[in-house]
Design a protein around this motif. Structure first.
Motif, mmCIF file in Angstrom:
data_model
loop_
_atom_site.group_PDB
_atom_site.id
_atom_site.type_symbol
_atom_site.label_atom_id
_atom_site.label_comp_id
_atom_site.label_asym_id
_atom_site.label_seq_id
_atom_site.Cartn_x
_atom_site.Cartn_y
_atom_site.Cartn_z
ATOM 1 N N PRO A 1 -14.917 -4.875 1.319
ATOM 2 C CA PRO A 1 -15.840 -4.166 2.206
ATOM 3 C C PRO A 1 -15.115 -2.999 2.875
ATOM 4 C CG PRO A 1 -15.946 -6.541 2.585
ATOM 5 C CD PRO A 1 -14.768 -6.292 1.685
ATOM 6 N N PHE A 2 -15.820 -1.893 3.067
ATOM 7 C CA PHE A 2 -15.217 -0.700 3.659
ATOM 8 C C PHE A 2 -14.404 -1.038 4.912
ATOM 9 C CE2 PHE A 2 -14.948 2.943 6.416
ATOM 10 C CZ PHE A 2 -14.609 3.967 5.552
ATOM 11 N N GLY A 3 -14.957 -1.843 5.791
ATOM 12 C CA GLY A 3 -14.306 -2.166 7.056
ATOM 13 C C GLY A 3 -13.076 -3.037 6.933
ATOM 14 N N GLU A 4 -12.798 -3.554 5.733
ATOM 15 C CA GLU A 4 -11.625 -4.413 5.538
ATOM 16 C C GLU A 4 -10.488 -3.724 4.785
ATOM 17 O OE1 GLU A 4 -12.606 -8.334 4.099
ATOM 18 O OE2 GLU A 4 -14.367 -8.430 5.424
ATOM 19 N N VAL A 5 -10.655 -2.440 4.475
ATOM 20 C CA VAL A 5 -9.542 -1.687 3.878
ATOM 21 C C VAL A 5 -8.417 -1.655 4.909
ATOM 22 C CG1 VAL A 5 -8.787 0.611 3.141
ATOM 23 C CG2 VAL A 5 -10.975 -0.312 2.342
ATOM 24 N N ASP A 6 -7.198 -1.964 4.472
ATOM 25 C CA ASP A 6 -6.089 -2.069 5.428
ATOM 26 C C ASP A 6 -5.174 -0.841 5.398
ATOM 27 O OD1 ASP A 6 -4.377 -2.393 3.192
ATOM 28 O OD2 ASP A 6 -4.337 -4.561 3.405
ATOM 29 N N ALA A 7 -4.257 -0.808 6.351
ATOM 30 C CA ALA A 7 -3.348 0.330 6.514
ATOM 31 C C ALA A 7 -2.467 0.535 5.284
ATOM 32 C CB ALA A 7 -2.490 0.147 7.764
ATOM 33 N N GLN A 8 -2.041 -0.536 4.640
ATOM 34 C CA GLN A 8 -1.203 -0.413 3.442
ATOM 35 C C GLN A 8 -1.950 0.314 2.332
ATOM 36 O OE1 GLN A 8 2.062 -1.308 3.007
ATOM 37 N NE2 GLN A 8 1.959 -0.389 0.980
ATOM 38 N N PHE A 9 -3.199 -0.076 2.108
ATOM 39 C CA PHE A 9 -3.998 0.569 1.065
ATOM 40 C C PHE A 9 -4.226 2.040 1.410
ATOM 41 C CE2 PHE A 9 -7.866 1.666 -1.261
ATOM 42 C CZ PHE A 9 -7.533 1.231 -2.537
ATOM 43 N N ALA A 10 -4.560 2.331 2.670
ATOM 44 C CA ALA A 10 -4.774 3.714 3.098
ATOM 45 C C ALA A 10 -3.515 4.550 2.875
ATOM 46 C CB ALA A 10 -5.194 3.755 4.559
ATOM 47 N N PRO B 1 -19.490 -2.280 -0.250
ATOM 48 C CA PRO B 1 -18.443 -2.758 -1.165
ATOM 49 C C PRO B 1 -17.749 -1.622 -1.914
ATOM 50 C CG PRO B 1 -20.599 -3.135 -2.143
ATOM 51 C CD PRO B 1 -20.843 -2.561 -0.771
ATOM 52 N N LEU B 2 -16.428 -1.599 -1.793
ATOM 53 C CA LEU B 2 -15.607 -0.635 -2.513
ATOM 54 C C LEU B 2 -14.820 -1.334 -3.609
ATOM 55 C CD1 LEU B 2 -14.035 1.463 0.385
ATOM 56 C CD2 LEU B 2 -16.146 1.897 -0.881
ATOM 57 N N VAL B 3 -14.699 -0.671 -4.736
ATOM 58 C CA VAL B 3 -13.804 -1.129 -5.790
ATOM 59 C C VAL B 3 -12.464 -0.467 -5.489
ATOM 60 C CG1 VAL B 3 -13.338 -1.164 -8.265
ATOM 61 C CG2 VAL B 3 -15.707 -1.327 -7.429
ATOM 62 N N CYS B 4 -11.526 -1.259 -4.984
ATOM 63 C CA CYS B 4 -10.203 -0.759 -4.602
ATOM 64 C C CYS B 4 -9.228 -1.049 -5.732
ATOM 65 C CB CYS B 4 -9.738 -1.416 -3.301
ATOM 66 S SG CYS B 4 -10.765 -0.951 -1.889
ATOM 67 N N GLU B 5 -8.457 -0.045 -6.080
ATOM 68 C CA GLU B 5 -7.589 -0.133 -7.253
ATOM 69 C C GLU B 5 -6.212 0.424 -6.937
ATOM 70 O OE1 GLU B 5 -7.732 1.670 -11.807
ATOM 71 O OE2 GLU B 5 -9.416 1.992 -10.462
ATOM 72 N N ARG B 6 -5.192 -0.281 -7.403
ATOM 73 C CA ARG B 6 -3.816 0.232 -7.371
ATOM 74 C C ARG B 6 -3.395 0.484 -8.815
ATOM 75 N NH1 ARG B 6 -3.351 -3.749 -2.890
ATOM 76 N NH2 ARG B 6 -2.790 -2.529 -1.045
ATOM 77 N N PHE B 7 -2.529 1.470 -8.983
ATOM 78 C CA PHE B 7 -2.107 1.842 -10.327
ATOM 79 C C PHE B 7 -0.678 2.347 -10.323
ATOM 80 C CE2 PHE B 7 -4.405 5.337 -8.309
ATOM 81 C CZ PHE B 7 -3.458 6.348 -8.340
ATOM 82 N N ARG B 8 -0.111 2.463 -11.519
ATOM 83 C CA ARG B 8 1.227 3.024 -11.686
ATOM 84 C C ARG B 8 1.216 3.931 -12.913
ATOM 85 N NH1 ARG B 8 4.686 0.465 -15.576
ATOM 86 N NH2 ARG B 8 3.557 -1.180 -16.648
ATOM 87 N N ILE B 9 2.081 4.937 -12.883
ATOM 88 C CA ILE B 9 2.196 5.844 -14.022
ATOM 89 C C ILE B 9 2.932 5.130 -15.142
ATOM 90 C CG2 ILE B 9 3.245 7.985 -14.871
ATOM 91 C CD1 ILE B 9 2.927 9.136 -12.084
ATOM 92 N N VAL B 10 2.386 5.240 -16.359
ATOM 93 C CA VAL B 10 3.059 4.677 -17.531
ATOM 94 C C VAL B 10 3.430 5.733 -18.567
ATOM 95 C CG1 VAL B 10 2.074 2.372 -17.256
ATOM 96 C CG2 VAL B 10 0.853 4.063 -18.644
ATOM 97 N N PHE B 11 2.919 6.963 -18.388
ATOM 98 C CA PHE B 11 3.224 8.047 -19.317
ATOM 99 C C PHE B 11 2.902 9.363 -18.651
ATOM 100 C CE2 PHE B 11 2.213 10.945 -22.851
ATOM 101 C CZ PHE B 11 3.326 10.754 -23.668
ATOM 102 N N PRO B 12 3.674 10.420 -18.785
ATOM 103 C CA PRO B 12 4.982 10.437 -19.417
ATOM 104 C C PRO B 12 6.055 9.827 -18.529
ATOM 105 C CG PRO B 12 4.439 12.643 -18.616
ATOM 106 C CD PRO B 12 3.282 11.743 -18.300
#
Length: 157
Positions: free
Chosen positions: A100-109, A146-157
């Motif tokens: 939920p929008f209101g539960e996004v935390d400081a780390q994610f921001a 409801p937000l779809v929150c996603e973390r990612f990492r670079i794999v290329f290049p």
């Protein structure tokens, strides 16, 4: 598997050629994405990702539901484009959760790396942004949106 847009095929092929199991990597293609709706924002988003500053993003769950597009999954691979549609890197989804929008935390921001990286600025920027998106879809923004929150990492290049 989602069709790979023609303009990124050479970049995607270079990525596949670097993989020990290209067929498996090819099956994980999810989409080509631009961060932001304007060219300048897409350039800035690509720069932040390439610099390792931006490692998170979000979108409205309702947009996926309305379009019928499946949610990304952990391991999904996406090509990040700049403001002119040029591929700049490939990212892998490492975490996904509906929050939920209101539960996004400081780390994610902070990982989102927009504005000054604080939760306060993230809330201001994205309340305004998602309020407009909700209104366009005939929905009302709330702290429970409801937000779809996603973390990612670079794999290329």
């Amino acid at each position: 598997m989602t069709a790979i847009p023609h303009h990124i095929k050479p970049f995607w092929r270079a990525f596949l050629d670097s993989q020990s199991c290209p067929a498996e990597a090819n099956e994980r293609f999810y989409e080509a994405i631009r961060i932001g709706t304007e060219d300048d924002a897409a350039d800035e988003g690509a720069r932040l990702i390439l610099n390792g500053e931006k490692t998170a993003t979000s979108s409205l769950l309702w947009e996926y539901e309305q379009s019928g597009k499946p949610l990304p999954t952990v391991g999904a691979l996406s090509v990040v484009e700049d403001g002119r549609g040029n591929p700049v890197c490939i990212v892998e989804t490492t975490w996904i959760e509906i929050v939920p929008f209101g539960e996004v935390d400081a780390q994610f921001a902070s990982e989102y790396s927009e504005s000054d990286g604080t939760l306060e600025s993230w809330n201001q920027i994205f309340w305004a942004y998602y309020s407009q998106v909700c209104e366009s879809a005939g929905r009302k923004m709330s702290m429970n949106t409801p937000l779809v929150c996603e973390r990612f990492r670079i794999v290329f290049p």
